[in-house]
Motif scaffolding. Structure first.
Motif, PDB file in Angstrom:
ATOM      1  N   SER A  28      38.937  44.612  38.397  1.00  0.00           N
ATOM      2  CA  SER A  28      38.286  43.441  38.905  1.00  0.00           C
ATOM      3  C   SER A  28      37.606  42.682  37.874  1.00  0.00           C
ATOM      4  N   ARG A  30      35.575  39.069  36.977  1.00  0.00           N
ATOM      5  CA  ARG A  30      34.896  38.173  37.409  1.00  0.00           C
ATOM      6  C   ARG A  30      34.358  37.103  36.380  1.00  0.00           C
ATOM      7  N   ASN A  90      35.645  41.118  26.881  1.00  0.00           N
ATOM      8  CA  ASN A  90      34.390  41.227  26.867  1.00  0.00           C
ATOM      9  C   ASN A  90      33.577  40.777  25.705  1.00  0.00           C
ATOM     10  N   ILE A  95      31.989  37.364  31.122  1.00  0.00           N
ATOM     11  CA  ILE A  95      32.906  38.041  32.072  1.00  0.00           C
ATOM     12  C   ILE A  95      32.248  39.213  32.588  1.00  0.00           C
ATOM     13  N   SER A  96      32.818  39.710  33.742  1.00  0.00           N
ATOM     14  CA  SER A  96      32.600  40.967  34.194  1.00  0.00           C
ATOM     15  C   SER A  96      34.028  41.834  34.525  1.00  0.00           C
ATOM     16  N   ILE A  97      34.379  42.747  33.710  1.00  0.00           N
ATOM     17  CA  ILE A  97      35.539  43.513  34.120  1.00  0.00           C
ATOM     18  C   ILE A  97      35.218  44.953  34.342  1.00  0.00           C
ATOM     19  N   THR A  98      35.703  45.280  35.788  1.00  0.00           N
ATOM     20  CA  THR A  98      35.481  46.786  36.134  1.00  0.00           C
ATOM     21  C   THR A  98      36.618  47.272  36.604  1.00  0.00           C
ATOM     22  N   ASN A  99      36.753  48.627  36.129  1.00  0.00           N
ATOM     23  CA  ASN A  99      38.209  49.273  36.390  1.00  0.00           C
ATOM     24  C   ASN A  99      38.093  49.970  37.684  1.00  0.00           C
ATOM     25  N   ILE A 100      38.731  49.432  38.418  1.00  0.00           N
ATOM     26  CA  ILE A 100      38.879  49.900  39.802  1.00  0.00           C
ATOM     27  C   ILE A 100      40.277  50.569  40.231  1.00  0.00           C
ATOM     28  N   SER A 101      40.891  51.110  39.196  1.00  0.00           N
ATOM     29  CA  SER A 101      42.385  51.700  39.176  1.00  0.00           C
ATOM     30  C   SER A 101      42.283  52.469  40.535  1.00  0.00           C
ATOM     31  N   ARG A 103      39.953  53.081  42.898  1.00  0.00           N
ATOM     32  CA  ARG A 103      39.481  52.578  44.038  1.00  0.00           C
ATOM     33  C   ARG A 103      40.251  52.183  45.140  1.00  0.00           C
TER      34      ARG A 103
ATOM     35  N   GLU B 658      29.021  48.333  40.619  1.00  0.00           N
ATOM     36  CA  GLU B 658      28.954  48.108  39.086  1.00  0.00           C
ATOM     37  C   GLU B 658      28.233  46.939  38.963  1.00  0.00           C
ATOM     38  N   VAL B 660      27.173  43.887  36.210  1.00  0.00           N
ATOM     39  CA  VAL B 660      27.742  43.438  35.218  1.00  0.00           C
ATOM     40  C   VAL B 660      27.371  41.943  34.827  1.00  0.00           C
ATOM     41  N   ARG B 709      25.430  45.948  31.780  1.00  0.00           N
ATOM     42  CA  ARG B 709      26.274  46.794  32.658  1.00  0.00           C
ATOM     43  C   ARG B 709      25.483  48.055  33.400  1.00  0.00           C
ATOM     44  N   TRP B 740      27.506  40.024  38.258  1.00  0.00           N
ATOM     45  CA  TRP B 740      28.626  39.984  39.404  1.00  0.00           C
ATOM     46  C   TRP B 740      28.548  41.555  39.799  1.00  0.00           C
ATOM     47  N   THR B 742      30.092  44.755  41.590  1.00  0.00           N
ATOM     48  CA  THR B 742      31.790  45.233  42.219  1.00  0.00           C
ATOM     49  C   THR B 742      31.334  46.451  42.762  1.00  0.00           C
ATOM     50  N   GLU B 746      34.647  54.072  45.528  1.00  0.00           N
ATOM     51  CA  GLU B 746      35.762  54.748  45.759  1.00  0.00           C
ATOM     52  C   GLU B 746      36.609  55.014  44.311  1.00  0.00           C
ATOM     53  N   GLN B 747      35.725  54.115  43.238  1.00  0.00           N
ATOM     54  CA  GLN B 747      36.657  54.363  41.977  1.00  0.00           C
ATOM     55  C   GLN B 747      36.290  55.980  41.552  1.00  0.00           C
ATOM     56  N   SER B 810      38.779  58.518  40.897  1.00  0.00           N
ATOM     57  CA  SER B 810      39.018  59.628  42.152  1.00  0.00           C
ATOM     58  C   SER B 810      40.257  60.232  42.137  1.00  0.00           C
TER      59      SER B 810
END
Ligand SMILES: Cc1cc2nc3c(=O)[nH]c(=O)nc-3n(C[C@H](O)[C@H](O)[C@H](O)COP(=O)(O)OP(=O)(O)OC[C@H]3O[C@@H](n4cnc5c(N)ncnc54)[C@H](O)[C@@H]3O)c2cc1C
Ligand SMILES: NC(=O)c1ccc[n+]([C@@H]2O[C@H](COP(=O)([O-])OP(=O)(O)OC[C@H]3O[C@@H](n4cnc5c(N)ncnc54)[C@H](O)[C@@H]3O)[C@@H](O)[C@H]2O)c1
Ligand SMILES: Cc1cc2nc3c(=O)[nH]c(=O)nc-3n(C[C@H](O)[C@H](O)[C@H](O)COP(=O)(O)O)c2cc1C
Ligand SMILES: [Zn+2]
Lengths: 180, 985, 102, 416
Positions: A28, A30, A90, A95-101, A103, B658, B660, B709, B740, B742, B746-747, B810
């Protein structure tokens, strides 16, 4: 060790097919629109500017979901490459990068009845004129928030949070059972 | 048995004979018949009994407006449908149907007793009686009244059919497929957009199917219809839907359609849906619903064999059935003449037309004359005769004061036409009174919608066709050869020499509302039409007044002495016709009702006999019984093993967000009462979130992953609302912040390990994190790998033991869980569920938001004042904490309780008093919020909120229970390891 | 089900994608200003609502869409939306509302 | 004319010609001692109690439409008093006390039916919360008992208690004294009884303004039928309270939401009680006419349109069919909406306002029918004494300032 929430796939037929998409990297992202150009340079691919637009490459999908929101779906093979890209993003921009692989879970839906079946639970107008190939949108399927991406006239990709995966697949199973 | 089939009906297939039964008697009909047309073809008129007086009733109409012919349709166990209109039920082989509301049988019904005493049951009678003696109400009167309730039989077993639901979209939605609807569809088919044409009947055609001798553009109406149908079927932008009722019209052109898929089939394909709900969003809606004929309200108008003229015409032309052999007509409208003539032409004897009007178009009189029909103008019917079916009536001519009797076996009547404004009104279009047709017609639209044809008050096929066509500015003009539709008058009283009290003139047939009832209502002060409706129940039956509302209005207007426009109509409400709950449910029953959210570890819990509990949409393992343990035994064992050695718990459902961005800390400081400024990267802190009202909203451990974060956790049930709460403040109040959110719930799969061996099990599995107490103390977080899986490893504890919460992506949660179970064997690793988690945390006095707090508890009340930053300039809830009643008032505060008898476990929710001897209502201090047997402490423990609790430490309080009163002492809410040594090892 | 124009997506979308978020343009006083407010003033901010029968300024959240909060003017007697606009834009003037009705 | 079986009999023999108007239409007088705005059952009841208990008979009830046409005429008629907090329990139980015997008092059968209200628990949190209610009610002398799933099934046979359900029944709280009443009759009964005592009931008379004197106290109301003087005005306008209050220059902590209900076709008796389920947001009973009366939660947005969305009805029926799968073949006959005024803590406001002579009864949200006699009596008492009774004293406006909310909703997330 990788185990997804749903493993079943519906029986293959002309009219409808539903398959679970295997492991993917999902991020994700942002950021403000001002940074998109810079981000594009670092990423090395185009980032769509408008909500609903998608840039799709062989192994990369980048969809714009909100004015400052993107989801990036990438083949796992590119993990190392993306680790680097993300680190660079980063470090260079706000920026906001979140790993949601893990999710999300993804489904590939296709067949002659695919539009009708998705419309069983999704209130959007899926006619080609209103939802053209290559467009994506967050929306709902009954009570479940989903991400819907059309990659062909009769082919869609649906993403949802993993715990909703069985509900979505059960739903399509019921639709197929009731209509065939 | 005599056969009443006269000719070939437009929808009848005479090749296919169909056998069906009614009240156990076998009959036959043809493919295409409805139950009512088939019964009429067999000479049967008597099909039911009315609701209140159990009067014998026949078939009034030929459509969904039917109030009388209401039957039970029985397809076997779980498939019995009460209150079905015989006029819309299509027959098939072996169809079984039954009459309703009669005992022991339709012809001899004990309930008809009510009819004899009907004068004692006028409108609203129940308001006036059954009051004395008072005690009789509960025991005698009410049970008696309730037993009389209802029409059809109640369902007794689960419906075994499937239902379906979907959304749809189109540019043009046309409702009603009579000439108007078809013409509109033909014109629309030339446009670009998608067109849907729906009709509730089995065939497209509307009134065209019931008319004969008409020529449209020089084709017979049948030919024209089949040609039009062909064109429509070939247009690929047109979808035709039959057996589909538009049931309601909601905001922004959202129309619901109910499609009946299997009720007409003798063999229902396995698994197929019985009905489908279509939720259509249309750009434009065209209403071509037609008009409904009005009965005449005269003495004895409800006898079987009396029916609407248009119904008789429909039975004749559409089904080929004559409704009698010796028919008479009673009318105030020209359209009944057409029926009479067609009857004559079909060789049915039509002896008289009784017309209420003084004058009638000379052409009509001439035509009647030519067919040998006597016409009596300025006449009326004063009585009807016949026990279970009309056999004669008395004609009364008020001018000449003449009476005579006419024999008949059916009487058809017409009181004029009422355009169907149901859906128009759902859409909130306004209506106006049209004097020329004595009916309401559409006025101003509130949506992109228009009415055409009879539904717009434009009668006649030619008008209907041309109006349908003109909607699309199509220049074509249809030319139709037809008898002019004519006109009529609407009378609000029908002349009779009998006194009103002696008459029974029905307005609402199903609910047995008579003209007198309406007069009585007005006399008793119920002058608004809405009052008339509710006092008399006129229009409240299953037909919703389709044939009665206008007549009731006429009478009410007469009685009130005000014009109809001033009296106004009652409100039309969805659905247009009664619609199965199943249609609204669609697919969404059983496993498709609400999603069950399962954690990645759920499969393992299932195979290991977990007992689950629902928490929000989630299901969580509550405990893991072994060898037939009950919950208490399992929990005692799980608690003990965890404290003694090692417990493992699936905490994946915890909400995670999260956060950030460069302003992450600023934002966190605003959203939580806790302060975050000093939290170092790699550390965790308990976060308390308040509502703007100052009460505890949620809580959870928050980890700082990087300067910009945070990994926030929330309660399981609170996750969605916390996310919304944050997003709301971020976007509307604090939108200058660069940060932001997030959702990552469920991650991560989260596995909590607690117990003295928690570190021992992890050490061999984690290479890249130093787990020692010094370098990884309580309330810290590290990122690394466990068994090659990337992890965010928290050192936190919700049990008071050494604890770790392992967050892994997960899809690896289950695999890791299994590894830990294997590796943990040497520590007797014990999986535990939410119940044990609750006990362990209570032993430490940790609160559960929603259990120990309830939306009226401040941080100070909960003893969490330390989690409210003193120096922050702003945070959500800050100001409210200073409100008068939150500062000065006597507050309920969170304390611990120890029962005098340590074996007694208090009931959660039980109430606390100081003086148990006081009379009720007692002064309650507060209640027990959490209470458990603590196996580890060998005694019961409890938490409670009580008034001024902090000052009551050591005081005895009482908990009065039904059996006895329990004594307990107030203490600090921490029972186990108060120094917190175990957590820090 | 209402059809709602999201000013960010610039599309009309079905109500089920949105969450209603209460009256609009009720500005939260910041921490400093809160200090000088009486309990009554503070409770006005928290609880008192116009609850207008007519043209109502309100917030919606396109949560199953672009995730943005935005404002709307909607007639609460007819439920009809007159206009929607982005968060941060001023309350429309009567003139603007009139224009939007056309 | 007194209503009884005997008078019914006698009138039947004379062709029912002698029944007088139950609440004669009157032209308004120029001045009243008290004006009640709103001809719902609450407003009509207040007028009745003013006249019967507190000796003020020069009273007018002004109704913009027809009496009982607001929420009184559109509610699912559930009556119960097993509320959690002492204040609420006292208020609602006062109402139930008055319900009992109301038919006789009014000489109008309002069909108060004590068939029992069963509130189902579907998760551990429900169980905890309902048990807390049961214990609290017991010490407040309000009847309420806990039933296990089998007992629930015994009390309500159509219930499906199998554990395979999405939300299995884990028990229920049963109030035996609770039940339903015939909504319309309540309005009419009060109107007739009040009329008899001299109260003027004036319909089609919308109040469009409230005038205040130089001291700021109320002086009278502007109406569709002219200006009417009164020094005491009670507002009982339910969903429209904000609109009326605005006429007096007051803004209120209220929001008005659509609330929908529906009925099925009538069927033979099958459902003996009232069942409510908060977990799935649905409640159901069978009326004495035979239709199933079904309701749900509010729509999400504020509205005065008296209509709501289809998807709420869908969800409502999904829930009903989930708990009672036998009803899936039943058919919806009619659905409708009302406008309910909701306070921040979901408890009503009954008492004085900052304007002298102006009293209010509002904020009953989705659950004020059950309170009708109690609310009406408290409003009347407060108007008479210019002071609240001790039962309604806690339900004042000040609680929103100080923060002493009576938060039944937060405490239990329970509707109705
Ligand atoms: C669908 C639905 C289901 C419900 N179910 C239940 C339930 O099961 N149990 C329960 O206890 N409660 C229930 N309620 C709530 C209950 O109906 C109300 O709380 C209660 O009926 C309110 O009564 P009232 O007399 O105050 O209001 P109303 O009956 O609404 O009366 C207010 C009157 O004021 C009039 N008015 C408004 N403005 C003016 C003006 N300016 N001038 C003159 N007159 C004016 C209105 O026309 C109206 O007639 C439900 C409500 C709805 C809508
Ligand atoms: N004698 C009669 O039958 C009679 C009476 C009045 C008008 N007319 C004639 O009717 C013609 C006008 O035709 P029209 O097209 O306006 O009406 P129509 O009566 O021919 O057609 C209306 C159609 O709408 C359908 N319908 C109504 N409500 C519906 C709903 N909610 N959902 C689905 N379908 C629904 C009906 O089943 C019917 O088929 C003229 O010929 C006029 O003379 C005839
Ligand atoms: C408890 C209750 C039972 C009802 N039963 C019926 C009924 O049997 N038939 C019917 O048509 N309407 C019934 N209604 C609904 C009313 O017809 C009407 O819809 C409701 O009073 C709202 O008014 P409105 O639809 O005119 O706006 C019932 C309403 C209530 C509150
Ligand atoms: Zn959007």
């Amino acid at each position: 060790m990788f185990e997804q929430a749903v493993n079943i796939s519906l029986k293959k037929s002309d009219s409808f097919e539903c398959k679970v998409i295997g492991e993917q990297l999902r991020y994700s992202i942002r950021m403000k629109q001002d940074f998109v150009e810079k981000a594009e340079k670092i990423c090395g691919f185009n980032i769509p500017r408008n909500i609903g637009e998608v840039e799709s490459y062989d192994k990369i999908l980048c969809m714009c979901l909100g004015p400052d929101e993107w989801i990036l779906i990438v083949q796992p093979k590119l993990k190392l490459q993306f680790d680097k890209i993300i680190a660079r993003l980063n470090n260079s921009i706000t920026i906001s990068i979140t790993n949601i692989s893990d999710r999300n879970i993804g489904f590939k839906l296709k067949g002659k009845k695919v539009q009708k079946y998705i419309n069983s639970g999704c209130p959007l107008d899926l006619a080609l004129e209103s939802f053209p190939i290559g467009k994506a949108s967050r929306t709902v399927f009954e009570s479940v928030p989903i991400l819907l991406f059309r990659d062909g006239k009769l082919s869609f990709r649906v993403e949802c949070w993993r715990s909703f995966g069985p509900y979505i697949s059960d739903f399509f199973k019921r639709i197929a059972d009731t209509n065939d | 048995m005599k056969n009443f089939r006269s000719k070939k009906g437009s929808v009848i297939n005479e090749e296919e004979t169909i056998k069906f039964s009614f009240d156990g008697n076998e009959f036959s009909g043809f493919k295409g018949d409805t139950l009512s047309s088939a019964l009429l073809a067999n000479g049967i008129h008597l099909v039911g009994r009315s609701f209140k007086y159990h009067r014998p009733r026949g078939i009034l109409s030929a459509g969904s407006e039917e109030p009388n012919a209401i039957i039970t349709f029985d397809r076997g166990e779980g498939k019995i449908t009460p209150n079905v209109r015989a006029t819309t039920l299509e027959i098939f082989n072996r169809l079984q149907s039954f009459s309703q509301n009669s005992y022991p049988n339709l012809k001899f019904d004990i309930g008809a007793f009510n009819n004899v005493f009907s004068i004692f049951f006028p409108a609203g009678f129940y308001n006036k009686t059954f009051m004395w003696p008072k005690s009789f109400w509960d025991k005698v009167y009410e049970p008696f009244i309730r037993n009389l309730a209802g029409l059809g039989p109640a369902p007794l077993s689960e419906d075994t059919d499937n239902y379906a639901s979907c959304y749809g979209h189109c540019e043009t939605l046309i409702i009603g497929s009579g000439p108007a609807g078809i013409a509109a569809a033909l014109a629309a088919s030339q446009t670009e957009g998608r067109v849907i044409l729906v009709d509730e009947q089995s065939e497209i055609g509307g009134s065209l199917l019931s008319s004969s001798n008409k020529k449209i553009d020089n084709l017979s109406s049948e030919q024209w219809l089949s040609k039009a149908l062909n064109t429509l079927k070939k247009s690929n932008n047109v979808k035709l839907m039959t057996r589909t009722t538009a049931i309601g019209y909601w905001h922004d052109n959202f129309v619901a359609l109910s499609e009946r898929l299997t009720d007409h089939l003798s063999q229902v394909p396995e698994g197929s849906a019985r009905e489908q709900l279509h939720r259509i969003r249309a750009r434009r809606v065209i209403l071509a619903q037609g008009a409904i004929e009005r009965p005449l309200v005269f003495n004895g108008n409800d006898r079987p064999g009396i029916m609407l003229s248009n119904a008789a015409q429909t039975y004749l032309n559409k089904y080929g059935v004559r409704v009698g052999d010796n028919i008479s007509v009673f009318t105030s409208h020209d359209s009944a003449y057409e029926t009479a003539f067609e009857m004559c032409d079909a060789k049915v004897n039509v002896s008289v037309i009784i017309d209420l009007r003084k004058e009638v178009n000379a052409d009509l009189l001439a035509e009647a004359n030519s067919r040998g029909i006597e016409v009596h103008l300025n006449s009326s019917i004063s009585r009807t005769y016949g026990k279970l079916r009309i056999n004669a009536f008395e004609v009364y001519s008020p001018i000449q004061n003449k009476k005579f009797i006419v024999k008949c076996d059916a009487l058809i009547m017409s009181g004029g036409w009422t355009p169907s404004l149901h859906l128009w009104s759902h859409s909130k279009g306004s209506i106006k009174w049209d004097k020329s047709i004595s009916a309401y017609i559409p006025d101003k639209a509130n949506e992109n919608v228009c009415c055409i044809g009879a539904c717009n008050g434009n009668f006649g096929i030619e008008k209907a066709l041309n109006e349908g066509n003109s909607v699309f500015n199509n220049n074509k003009k249809y030319v139709v050869q037809e008898q002019s539709f004519g006109s009529g008058v609407v009378l609000n009283t029908i002349p009779n020499y009998l006194k009103k009290e002696k008459q029974k003139a029905f307005v609402d047939f199903q609910n047995d509302v008579t003209e007198k009832d309406i007069s009585l209502a007005v006399q008793e002060g119920f002058k608004s039409i809405e009052h008339v409706k509710r006092y008399t129940t006129n229009g409240m039956a299953t037909d919703q007044g389709k044939t009665s509302n206008l007549n009731a209005l006429e009478i009410a207007s007469r009685e009130v002495g005000r014009s109809i426009e001033k009296v106004g109509l009652t409100t039309f409400r969805p659905p247009y016709t009664p619609t199965t709950f199943g249609t609204f449910v669609g697919y969404r029953d059983k496993e498709l009702f609400d999603p069950v959210r399962k954690t990645p570890i759920d499969d393992w819990a299932v195979t290991n006999s977990a007992v689950f509990e629902p928490v929000g949409l989630w299901r969580r393992a509550r405990f893991f019984p072994k060898n037939k343990e009950n919950m208490d035994q399992a929990v005692a064992r799980e608690c003990k093993s965890t404290r003694d050695s090692l417990g493992i718990f699936d905490a994946s459902t915890l909400g995670k967000i999260e956060i950030v961005g460069p302003d992450a800390t600023k934002f966190m400081n605003l959203m939580y009462s806790t302060s975050w400024t000093s939290l170092k990267v790699g550390n965790c802190r308990y976060g308390l979130m308040l509502g703007e009202d100052g009460y505890i909203y949620d809580d959870g451990v928050v980890a700082r992953i990087a300067d910009d974060r945070y990994h926030v956790t929330t309660t399981t049930g609170g996750a969605p609302r916390v996310f919304r709460h944050m997003e709301d403040y971020l976007q509307t109040e604090f939108n200058d912040l660069d940060v932001w959110l997030t959702s990552t719930t469920e991650q991560w799969a989260v596995i909590a390990l607690n117990g003295p061996h928690a570190r021992d099990i992890l050490e061999p599995l984690i290479k890249d994190i130093d787990l020692s107490a010094d370098s990884f103390p309580h309330m810290s977080i590290r990122e690394g790998n466990i068994c090659g899986i990337p992890t965010r490893l928290f050192r936190v504890s919700f049990t008071g033991e050494l604890g770790f919460e392992i967050n892994v992506p997960s899809n690896y949660g289950l695999a890791l869980w299994k590894i830990l179970m294997t590796e943990g064997a040497k520590y007797r690793i014990t999986p535990y569920g939410t119940e044990t988690m609750h006990v362990l945390r209570a032993e430490k006095g940790y609160i559960i938001v929603g259990q120990d707090t309830d939306g009226t508890v401040t941080p100070f009340d909960a003893g969490l004042g330390w989690a409210v930053a003193k120096k922050k300039k702003d945070f959500v809830g800050m100001r409210s904490l200073k409100r008068k009643d939150l500062v000065n008032g006597v507050r309920k505060q969170l304390v611990g309780l120890l029962t005098e008898d340590p074996l007694t476990v208090l009931a959660e929710g039980s109430q606390i008093v100081i003086n148990p001897k006081q009379p009720k209502p007692m002064k309650m201090l507060g209640h027990v919020t959490s209470s458990y047997w603590s196996e580890c402490l060998g005694k019961s423990i409890a938490m409670a909120v009580i008034e001024d609790g902090f000052n009551l430490m050591g005081t005895d309080i009482y908990i009065p229970m039904p059996e006895d009163t329990i004594k307990a002492k107030v203490c600090k809410p921490i029972f186990y390891d108060p120094e917190g040594k175990r957590i820090h090892v | 089900m209402l059809l709602i124009h999201c000013p960010y997506c610039n599309k009309k979308r079905p109500e089920v994608e949105f969450a209603y978020a209460g009256e609009a343009h009720i500005e939260r006083p910041n921490g400093i200003n809160q200090l000088t407010m009486t309990d009554e003033e503070w409770s006005n901010f928290m609880f008192i609502r116009n609850n207008i029968r007519g043209e109502h300024a309100e917030r919606w959240w396109h949560n199953s869409g672009c995730n943005m909060f935005f404002n709307a003017i909607r007639n609460t007697q007819t439920d009809k939306f007159i206009m929607t606009y982005k968060m941060g834009e001023n309350l429309p003037t009567e003139k603007q509302i009139k224009a939007a009705k056309k | 004319m007194k209503f009884s079986a005997i008078s019914l009999f006698a009138n039947a023999l004379s062709g029912h010609k002698k029944w007088p108007s139950q609440f004669p239409n009157k032209d308004p007088k120029k001045e009243y001692d008290v004006i009640i705005i709103g001809g719902g059952a609450h407003g009509l009841g207040a007028a009745y109690y003013l006249a019967s208990k507190y000796g003020i008979t020069n009273v007018a009830v002004l109704e913009k439409g027809w009496i009982g046409g607001g929420n009184t005429g559109r509610n699912t008629t559930i009556i119960r008093s097993n509320y959690l907090f002492d204040e609420s329990a006292a208020l609602y139980d006062h109402a139930v006390d008055l319900w009992d015997g109301l038919s006789q008092e009014l000489n109008y059968n309002v069909m108060f039916s004590k068939r029992g209200v069963l509130m189902l628990a579907h998760n551990v949190h429900d169980v905890q919360s309902f048990k807390r209610h049961v214990y609290s009610n017991r010490l407040n002398d309000v009847d309420n008992q806990w039933l296990n799933p089998e007992e629930c099934k015994e009390f309500c046979p159509p219930l499906d208690i199998s554990s395979s359900r999405r939300y299995p029944v884990m028990g229920g709280a049963l109030q035996m004294r609770a039940g339903t009443a015939r909504h319309d009759s309540v309005a009419w009964g009060y109107a007739r009884a009040a009329s008899k005592l001299g109260v003027d009931i004036i319909q089609n008379c919308e109040v469009t303004g409230i005038r205040r004197d130089s001291l700021g106290n109320v002086a009278g109301v502007e109406t569709a039928k002219g200006y009417l003087k009164s020094k005491k005005i009670g507002v009982s306008a339910a969903g429209n309270t904000s609109v009326v209050m605005e006429m007096a220059g007051l803004r209120f902590p209220l929001e008005s939401y659509p609330l929908q209900a529906l009925v099925s076709e009538p069927i033979k008796p099958v459902f003996p009680c009232v069942v409510m389920s908060n977990a799935v947001h649905a409640y159901i009973s069978q009326s004495d006419k035979g239709e199933l009366v079904i309701g749900a939660g509010t729509d999400q947005y504020t509205s005065y349109s008296q209509r709501g969305a289809l998807h709420l009805q869908e969800h409502n029926l999904m829930s009903i069919c989930e708990i009672f799968p036998i009803f899936k073949r039943m058919r919806m006959l009619r659905s409708w909406g009302g406008v309910v005024d909701v306070t921040p803590d979901r408890s009503p406001i009954v008492g004085k306002t900052p304007v002298g002579g102006l009293y209010v009864n509002c904020g009953w949200g989705t659950g004020g029918f059950k309170a009708t006699p109690g609310a009406a009596n408290m409003l009347a008492y407060t108007i008479k004494h210019n002071e609240p009774h001790k039962i309604n004293a806690p339900f004042n406006l000040d609680r929103f300032i100080g923060g002493r909310l009576i938060d039944e909703a937060a405490a239990a997330a329970v509707a109705h």
